[in-house]
Write a protein that holds these residues in place. Structure first.
Motif, short mmCIF file in Angstrom:
data_model
loop_
_atom_site.label_atom_id
_atom_site.label_comp_id
_atom_site.label_asym_id
_atom_site.label_seq_id
_atom_site.Cartn_x
_atom_site.Cartn_y
_atom_site.Cartn_z
N LEU A 1 0.83 -1.21 0.00
CA LEU A 1 0.00 0.00 0.00
C LEU A 1 0.86 1.26 0.00
CD1 LEU A 1 -2.93 -0.95 2.41
CD2 LEU A 1 -2.87 -0.99 -0.09
N GLU B 1 -7.65 -4.42 -0.78
CA GLU B 1 -7.19 -3.04 -0.60
C GLU B 1 -7.10 -2.22 -1.90
OE1 GLU B 1 -6.77 -1.97 2.37
OE2 GLU B 1 -6.53 -3.79 3.58
N LEU B 2 -6.91 -2.88 -3.03
CA LEU B 2 -6.64 -2.13 -4.27
C LEU B 2 -7.55 -2.57 -5.41
CD1 LEU B 2 -2.73 -2.21 -4.15
CD2 LEU B 2 -4.18 -0.22 -3.73
#
Length: 317
Positions: free
Chosen positions: A38, A72-73
């Protein structure tokens, strides 16, 4: 982050990429892996470099990356360049290693499943396999692109004459090689001898791995071999025998120069690669968030004076 066009293509890569060779397997901290990925993305690193055998155990780095990507992405897939490879030992038996069409095709299907991706941006032949005709391996890469499983193809660790052969085959099939990947650092300079000239002639980008010589080009080995270092372990790719008094002498001299430049040795070693016009991107491999942040500082000063470059050559001679 600076982005460089990769060879003669329209694709830009960040000058620093994040590699998942070490520290992203099931034996490592998933939380640390998440935080590094991240932070890398937030810092402008859009390229993440994988391979089917990364772990340990083999395959676990792809699986963990897939989990992080999904959680998360997920909404950022089109902002990422994700690469993977096949060529080294992945599973037991006659079809789990090398460059055969059988192995390459099975590998990319498994890698796509582990990562949860529909396609890779770049898929590599991870090494030259002397047991398989280059034509067979390249045809598998061509078909992977035509099947939509990868957008571009790359080659890693091929001897010069086989590299030229591979480039010619891919070009004739209208799927030119995008990028060549090899080990390159202040201490490992073989790519300069022939590979970089070949890449320039064929319009192929170059990406360096092991830019810090697996930690040798850091302050870790200035006073010998620490107990917790890679070189102290009986397994792995860096052995105590490689940390010779001559190497330590060079590293200390480089460290002194880095200090004069206001950099750590690691920062200067990375900056030296970024300074090279033949290098499209440099793959860093980090084990902690602090290490990642330190490595990213290299891009803040990648200018070298002629005197500094001459001194580096004298030290490394």
């Amino acid at each position: 982050m600076k982005y460089n066009f990769c060879g003669n293509s329209g694709l830009q890569l960040p000058e620093i990429s994040l590699g998942l060779w070490h520290n992203f397997g099931d034996v490592d901290s998933f939380e640390m892996a998440t935080s590094m990925i991240l932070h890398a993305f937030e810092s402008g690193i859009t390229h993440f470099d994988l391979a089917n055998n990364y772990g340990p155990p083999p395959g676990s780095a792809e699986t963990n990356f897939g989990k992080i990507l999904a959680k998360e992405l997920k909404g950022h897939r089109d902002e990422l360049i994700i690469s993977s490879k096949a060529g080294h030992l992945m599973w037991d038996g006659p079809y789990g290693d090398g460059g055969s069409r059988k192995y390459i095709m099975a590998s990319i299907d498994q890698s796509l499943k582990r990562t949860g991706l529909e396609y890779f941006d770049i898929f590599y032949s991870h090494r030259y396999d002397p047991q398989t005709p280059v034509e067979e391996t390249m045809q598998a890469l061509v078909d992977i692109v035509r099947q939509g499983k990868a957008l571009y193809v790359g080659i890693s660790k091929y001897p010069p004459e086989k590299l030229i052969q591979a480039y010619n085959i891919l070009k004739s099939q209208h799927v030119p090689c995008l990028i060549y990947q090899d080990k390159y650092s202040m201490l490992v300079r073989e790519p300069e001898i022939e590979h970089m000239d070949i890449n320039e002639k064929y319009g192929v980008g170059f990406i360096a791995f092991s830019p810090l010589a697996q930690g040798v080009l850091t302050n870790k080995y200035l006073n010998g071999i620490p107990e917790d270092s890679r070189a102290h372990k009986s397994h792995g790719f860096l052995q105590e025998s490689e940390i010779t008094p001559e190497v330590i002498k060079k590293v200390k001299a480089l460290n002194d120069l880095a200090g004069q430049r206001g950099q750590t040795l690691a920062e200067m070693a990375l900056a030296w690669l970024l300074h090279n016009k033949h290098v499209t991107s440099v793959i860093i491999g980090t084990s902690s968030l602090n290490q990642l942040k330190d490595n990213l500082k290299a891009k803040d000063n990648s200018h070298f004076t002629g005197e500094e470059l001459a001194l580096i050559e004298m030290i490394l001679a």
